[in-house]
Write a protein that holds these residues in place. Structure first.
Motif, PDB file in Angstrom:
ATOM      1  N   ALA A  40      12.729  12.231   1.246  1.00 49.83           N
ATOM      2  CA  ALA A  40      11.732  12.351   0.210  1.00 49.83           C
ATOM      3  C   ALA A  40      10.714  11.399   0.227  1.00 49.83           C
ATOM      4  N   ARG A  41      11.212  10.345   0.437  1.00 46.13           N
ATOM      5  CA  ARG A  41      10.146   8.935   0.626  1.00 46.13           C
ATOM      6  C   ARG A  41       9.386   8.944   1.878  1.00 46.13           C
ATOM      7  N   GLU A  42      10.205   9.497   2.894  1.00 38.16           N
ATOM      8  CA  GLU A  42       9.233   9.684   4.307  1.00 38.16           C
ATOM      9  C   GLU A  42       8.201  10.571   4.004  1.00 38.16           C
ATOM     10  N   LEU A  43       8.414  11.698   3.329  1.00 39.20           N
ATOM     11  CA  LEU A  43       7.478  12.784   3.103  1.00 39.20           C
ATOM     12  C   LEU A  43       6.363  12.489   2.530  1.00 39.20           C
ATOM     13  N   GLN A  44       6.703  11.410   1.261  1.00 40.11           N
ATOM     14  CA  GLN A  44       5.498  10.952   0.535  1.00 40.11           C
ATOM     15  C   GLN A  44       4.743  10.128   1.455  1.00 40.11           C
ATOM     16  N   ALA A  45       5.227   9.153   2.151  1.00 37.83           N
ATOM     17  CA  ALA A  45       4.422   8.353   3.176  1.00 37.83           C
ATOM     18  C   ALA A  45       3.815   9.304   4.038  1.00 37.83           C
ATOM     19  N   ALA A  79      -4.299   5.029   2.974  1.00 32.75           N
ATOM     20  CA  ALA A  79      -3.003   5.422   2.547  1.00 32.75           C
ATOM     21  C   ALA A  79      -2.395   4.527   1.719  1.00 32.75           C
ATOM     22  N   ALA A  80      -2.666   3.204   1.878  1.00 32.91           N
ATOM     23  CA  ALA A  80      -1.920   2.091   0.893  1.00 32.91           C
ATOM     24  C   ALA A  80      -2.606   2.217  -0.348  1.00 32.91           C
ATOM     25  N   GLU A  81      -4.099   2.654  -0.368  1.00 30.90           N
ATOM     26  CA  GLU A  81      -4.798   2.658  -1.849  1.00 30.90           C
ATOM     27  C   GLU A  81      -4.326   3.802  -2.364  1.00 30.90           C
ATOM     28  N   LEU A  82      -4.041   4.951  -1.530  1.00 34.47           N
ATOM     29  CA  LEU A  82      -3.477   6.000  -2.354  1.00 34.47           C
ATOM     30  C   LEU A  82      -2.267   6.095  -3.060  1.00 34.47           C
ATOM     31  N   VAL A  83      -1.469   5.202  -2.788  1.00 30.43           N
ATOM     32  CA  VAL A  83      -0.167   5.164  -3.303  1.00 30.43           C
ATOM     33  C   VAL A  83       0.002   3.822  -4.110  1.00 30.43           C
ATOM     34  N   GLU A  84      -1.194   3.130  -4.472  1.00 33.93           N
ATOM     35  CA  GLU A  84      -1.305   1.860  -5.193  1.00 33.93           C
ATOM     36  C   GLU A  84      -0.551   2.173  -6.456  1.00 33.93           C
ATOM     37  N   HIS A  85      -0.767   3.372  -7.311  1.00 27.70           N
ATOM     38  CA  HIS A  85      -0.627   3.486  -8.699  1.00 27.70           C
ATOM     39  C   HIS A  85       1.206   3.997  -8.697  1.00 27.70           C
ATOM     40  N   MET A  86       1.733   4.087  -7.577  1.00 28.38           N
ATOM     41  CA  MET A  86       3.063   4.471  -7.559  1.00 28.38           C
ATOM     42  C   MET A  86       4.282   3.256  -7.583  1.00 28.38           C
ATOM     43  N   SER A  87       5.086   3.232  -8.423  1.00 32.22           N
ATOM     44  CA  SER A  87       6.065   2.197  -8.588  1.00 32.22           C
ATOM     45  C   SER A  87       6.744   2.035  -7.069  1.00 32.22           C
ATOM     46  N   GLY A  88       6.880   2.984  -6.424  1.00 35.31           N
ATOM     47  CA  GLY A  88       7.615   2.747  -5.094  1.00 35.31           C
ATOM     48  C   GLY A  88       6.734   2.588  -4.054  1.00 35.31           C
ATOM     49  N   ARG A  89       5.483   1.875  -4.344  1.00 35.25           N
ATOM     50  CA  ARG A  89       4.417   1.994  -3.148  1.00 35.25           C
ATOM     51  C   ARG A  89       4.935   0.975  -2.082  1.00 35.25           C
ATOM     52  N   GLN A  90       5.814  -0.044  -2.265  1.00 34.16           N
ATOM     53  CA  GLN A  90       6.192  -0.871  -1.327  1.00 34.16           C
ATOM     54  C   GLN A  90       7.115  -0.381  -0.419  1.00 34.16           C
ATOM     55  N   ALA A  91       7.951   0.589  -0.997  1.00 36.59           N
ATOM     56  CA  ALA A  91       9.006   1.132  -0.074  1.00 36.59           C
ATOM     57  C   ALA A  91       8.369   2.337   0.740  1.00 36.59           C
ATOM     58  N   ILE A  92       7.366   2.978   0.183  1.00 38.44           N
ATOM     59  CA  ILE A  92       6.683   4.271   0.690  1.00 38.44           C
ATOM     60  C   ILE A  92       5.900   3.537   1.954  1.00 38.44           C
ATOM     61  N   LEU A  93       5.184   2.533   1.697  1.00 40.59           N
ATOM     62  CA  LEU A  93       4.316   2.155   2.929  1.00 40.59           C
ATOM     63  C   LEU A  93       5.302   1.353   3.801  1.00 40.59           C
ATOM     64  N   ALA A  94       6.546   0.896   3.593  1.00 38.01           N
ATOM     65  CA  ALA A  94       7.489   0.414   4.789  1.00 38.01           C
ATOM     66  C   ALA A  94       8.142   1.556   5.355  1.00 38.01           C
ATOM     67  N   PRO A 134      -0.516  -4.120   2.184  1.00 39.70           N
ATOM     68  CA  PRO A 134      -0.702  -5.405   1.298  1.00 39.70           C
ATOM     69  C   PRO A 134       0.229  -5.770   0.116  1.00 39.70           C
ATOM     70  N   TYR A 135       1.604  -5.107  -0.041  1.00 34.41           N
ATOM     71  CA  TYR A 135       2.050  -5.104  -1.279  1.00 34.41           C
ATOM     72  C   TYR A 135       3.186  -5.962  -1.155  1.00 34.41           C
ATOM     73  N   VAL A 136       3.102  -7.300  -0.719  1.00 38.89           N
ATOM     74  CA  VAL A 136       3.763  -8.410  -0.434  1.00 38.89           C
ATOM     75  C   VAL A 136       3.476  -9.592  -1.413  1.00 38.89           C
ATOM     76  N   LYS A 137       4.269 -10.503  -1.482  1.00 37.11           N
ATOM     77  CA  LYS A 137       4.352 -11.745  -2.026  1.00 37.11           C
ATOM     78  C   LYS A 137       3.733 -11.273  -3.683  1.00 37.11           C
ATOM     79  N   GLU A 138       2.701 -11.804  -4.105  1.00 40.81           N
ATOM     80  CA  GLU A 138       2.410 -11.581  -5.496  1.00 40.81           C
ATOM     81  C   GLU A 138       2.187 -10.167  -6.072  1.00 40.81           C
ATOM     82  N   LYS A 139       2.006  -9.203  -4.766  1.00 42.97           N
ATOM     83  CA  LYS A 139       1.918  -7.740  -5.127  1.00 42.97           C
ATOM     84  C   LYS A 139       3.185  -7.164  -4.767  1.00 42.97           C
TER      85      LYS A 139
END
Length: 689
Positions: free
Chosen positions: A105-110, A138-153, A178-183
């Motif tokens: 499901a996460r891969e499909l979201q990506a 694509a990174a901007e489109l998932v920015e509001h999602m709590s799992g954005r880091q895992a989705i982009l990975a 972009p969702y590394v370190k402080e993000k």
């Protein structure tokens, strides 16, 4: 026996274009691989594919329609673009053939995010021409999602495999989201998240109290859905558990054993799928009885469901004889009312709709219990695809049978307006609990707050997340001294780092814990109040006694400036006939007289400074005597207000003092002048006014 193993590998041709390699990759995955081929209803062209690891299905809807209700069939424009959908299906089939996992499901979201990024930039999205700007979008489109880091990975893994197959540019392996370190998740919402983020995860206290209030009501006032919600909440507050683990609770999951001190200790015993281990979770003594009551209530409302499940497990040929089943032979033709009665429908119209689904018409005639049973079994197989289990069984692990499960409900048992089916089971879905505690308004629905447990019982539309109860238990345990290692084990987590995500201490709580560790905290104990009899045992001397308590002083320190000074306040207003006030005034006068006598005895014994007390007490006693005389005067009718002319305090004098201080003028205290120079000076000053 010779095993025939097939090597799964697609080897791209570097001499061919990326488009040709992509076409060959899709052809290979569609025709050569067989994953999911044996799954019921599987078709390459279908908009629905199985997700066996989750016991569910995934839909190839686009990003804008990813949250579409499962009962709604998506249209073509609500699906992922046709130019990409075969690419996505090929990747999923290839990847899960090589290494099955639970992140489909996460891969499909990506892929959905990539699909939207490409379709915004191209008339026909072409994955072979993907650029870094598409990845950024694509990174901007998932920015509001709590799992954005895992989705982009996951998206980076997808692009890396497609790059390996010479389908997308090789440079994708150097891209970073972009969702590394402080993000990163840890710093934004995880263990290192800001305090306000962690506080927002805390369960709503009003929701707690509302559920507790309903749990305390007599069972006669609760329906089965109320019992389900309140009892599960009680159990989730007994130990840190996940709502999905409720499917692993047996009827005897709450057990008792002796602890190291020999005292009985209750604990919850069940299998935790996430850690793939059995656990024993201790239940705090303060909530142990509540947990026991919750288990008993759940057993009571699901007992009939387990009996039905046991019967279904025997592959029965005859109708299940429930309590309201018509008492007729299995082969006797039934009346229309008997058909509805056997199937458990209160109204014939609902029964007709049910029969039309299976027979094609609304007729309720010509049926026997045996023929009805064939229809029931067909419906049972459709509603319970994993029977005798509630969820999909895995090769190395089988879940509880429905007949063993504490959460074994019958169809429509938790409904508010329909009758419970006596012959059909319903697999328990944790959403049955979640959605009833969600008071969020759904503006896109006719019923904007469906199933809300709180509004049903007259409370405000609150929201309680089942996982917030887990947060609450973790924080409470940490505040009361449980170590983080013990907490990790109690919560069935894989690592201590995960536990830290749940913990938050306010600044005051950290100071409190630090002071206890460093032994720097000084406990202040409030003394218990004394009775009038105990106060009398102190005797009388250089201390003030009033209805508020006792103020200790010494003879040499002199009386307090405000000693028994209420009667000198111009703001004092008494009411003639007020017996309580009269008793208080007499009590003050009697205490003053005793202090006066004690001061006189002290003077006789050589304590000359006690004369100040006599000077202070004399006018006070006189004034209290006058007030008692007025309050007891029979010529003054009850209810008459009595205002005394004060000699010291009134609000106007405060204003004058404030203005004088601003002007640099010092106002002399009349009472201090009287004590220092005598009352004659005050009388002379009055004559000058």
């Amino acid at each position: 026996m010779v095993a025939h193993l097939k090597l799964v590998s697609f080897n791209p041709n570097p001499l061919l274009s990326p488009t040709t390699n992509l076409r060959n990759f899709v052809r290979y995955c569609q025709n050569e691989l067989t994953l999911w081929q044996e799954e019921s209803g599987f078709s390459w062209e279908s908009a629905y594919w199985p997700n066996p690891s989750r016991g569910a299905r995934v839909r190839f809807t686009n990003l804008d329609n990813a949250g579409m209700h499962p009962s709604v069939a998506p249209s073509d424009r609500e699906l992922i673009h046709p130019a990409l959908i075969d690419v996505i299906k090929s990747y999923l089939r290839y990847r899960h053939t090589l290494k099955p996992h639970g992140n489909l499901a996460r891969e499909l979201q990506a892929f959905r995010a990539l699909d939207k990024a490409l379709t915004e930039d191209m008339d026909v999205p072409d994955v072979t021409d993907v650029q870094f700007r598409h990845f950024q979008r694509a990174a901007e489109l998932v920015e509001h999602m709590s799992g954005r880091q895992a989705i982009l990975a996951s998206l980076l893994q997808i692009l890396a495999l497609l790059s390996e197959k010479l389908i997308v540019p090789a440079e994708v392996i150097r891209w970073q989201h972009p969702y590394v370190k402080e993000k990163s998740y840890d710093n934004v919402r995880g263990s290192n998240a800001p305090a306000d983020v962690k506080i927002a995860k805390v369960a709503d206290q009003d929701a707690f109290f509302s559920i507790a209030d309903i749990f305390s009501k007599p069972l006669s006032q609760l329906d089965d859905s109320d019992i389900m919600v309140t009892s599960i909440t009680a159990l989730l507050l007994s130990a840190p558990m996940r709502i999905g683990e409720s499917l692993r609770w047996r009827t005897d999951c709450l057990r008792t054993d002796a602890d190291k001190n020999g005292d009985p200790q209750r604990y919850l015993a069940y299998y935790v799928p996430k850690t793939r281990s059995y656990t024993r979770k201790g239940v705090p003594t303060t909530i142990a009885e509540v947990a026991r009551e919750a288990i008993e209530r759940l057993i009571s409302i699901t007992e009939e469901g387990r009996r039905l499940a046991v019967y279904m497990e025997t592959s029965p040929k005859h109708f299940y004889r429930h309590s309201t089943c018509p008492d007729v032979p299995d082969d006797q033709e039934l009346t229309r009312d008997q058909v509805a009665q056997a199937l458990g429908f209160m109204h014939r119209k609902a029964c007709e709709d049910f029969m039309r689904k299976h027979t094609g018409n609304y007729s309720l005639t010509g049926f026997t219990l045996d023929s009805l049973w064939e229809i029931v079994l067909a419906e049972h197989r459709e509603n319970n695809p994993h029977f005798p289990y509630q969820e999909r069984a895995q090769e190395d692990l089988k879940p509880l049978k429905m007949s063993e499960s504490l959460m074994c409900f019958r169809r429509l048992q938790l409904g508010a307006r329909v009758s419970t089916s006596p012959v059909l089971l319903a697999p328990f879905n944790p959403d049955f609990y979640r959605k009833r505690l969600d008071g969020v308004v759904k503006l896109d629905r006719k019923n904007q707050r469906p199933l809300c447990f709180f509004t049903k019982h007259g409370f405000n539309p609150l929201r309680l997340n089942s996982h917030s109860l887990r947060h609450f238990i973790n924080r409470l345990a940490k505040q009361y001294g449980m170590s983080i290692d013990e907490l990790t084990e109690w919560s069935s987590r894989a690592s201590v780092r995960q536990t830290r995500t749940y913990l938050h201490e306010t600044h005051d709580q950290k100071l409190e814990r630090s002071s206890l560790i460093m032994s720097t905290k000084q406990e202040h104990q409030t003394l218990a109040p004394v009775t009038e009899e105990e106060a009398t045992s102190y005797g009388y001397g250089p201390f003030h006694r009033s209805r508020y308590g006792i103020c200790r002083r010494s003879w040499r320190a002199g009386p307090c400036n405000k000693f028994a000074d209420c009667t000198n306040c111009s703001e004092l207003l008494a009411c003639k006939g007020d017996k309580i006030a009269l008793a208080a005034i007499k009590g003050d006068r009697d205490n003053m007289v005793r202090t006066f006598e004690a001061a006189r005895v002290a003077i006789q014994n050589g304590e000359r400074s006690a004369s100040l007390w006599m000077q202070k007490a004399t006018p006070q006693i006189q004034r209290l005597d006058e007030l008692v005389g007025i309050m007891e005067n029979p010529d003054i009718p009850d209810g008459t207000p009595i205002a005394l002319t004060g000699t010291d305090f009134n609000h106007e004098s405060l204003i004058v003092q404030d203005q004088a201080a601003k002007a640099g003028v010092e106002l002399l205290d009349r009472e201090k002048l009287a004590l220092e120079f005598g009352g004659d000076l005050i009388e002379c000053l009055k004559m000058l006014v």
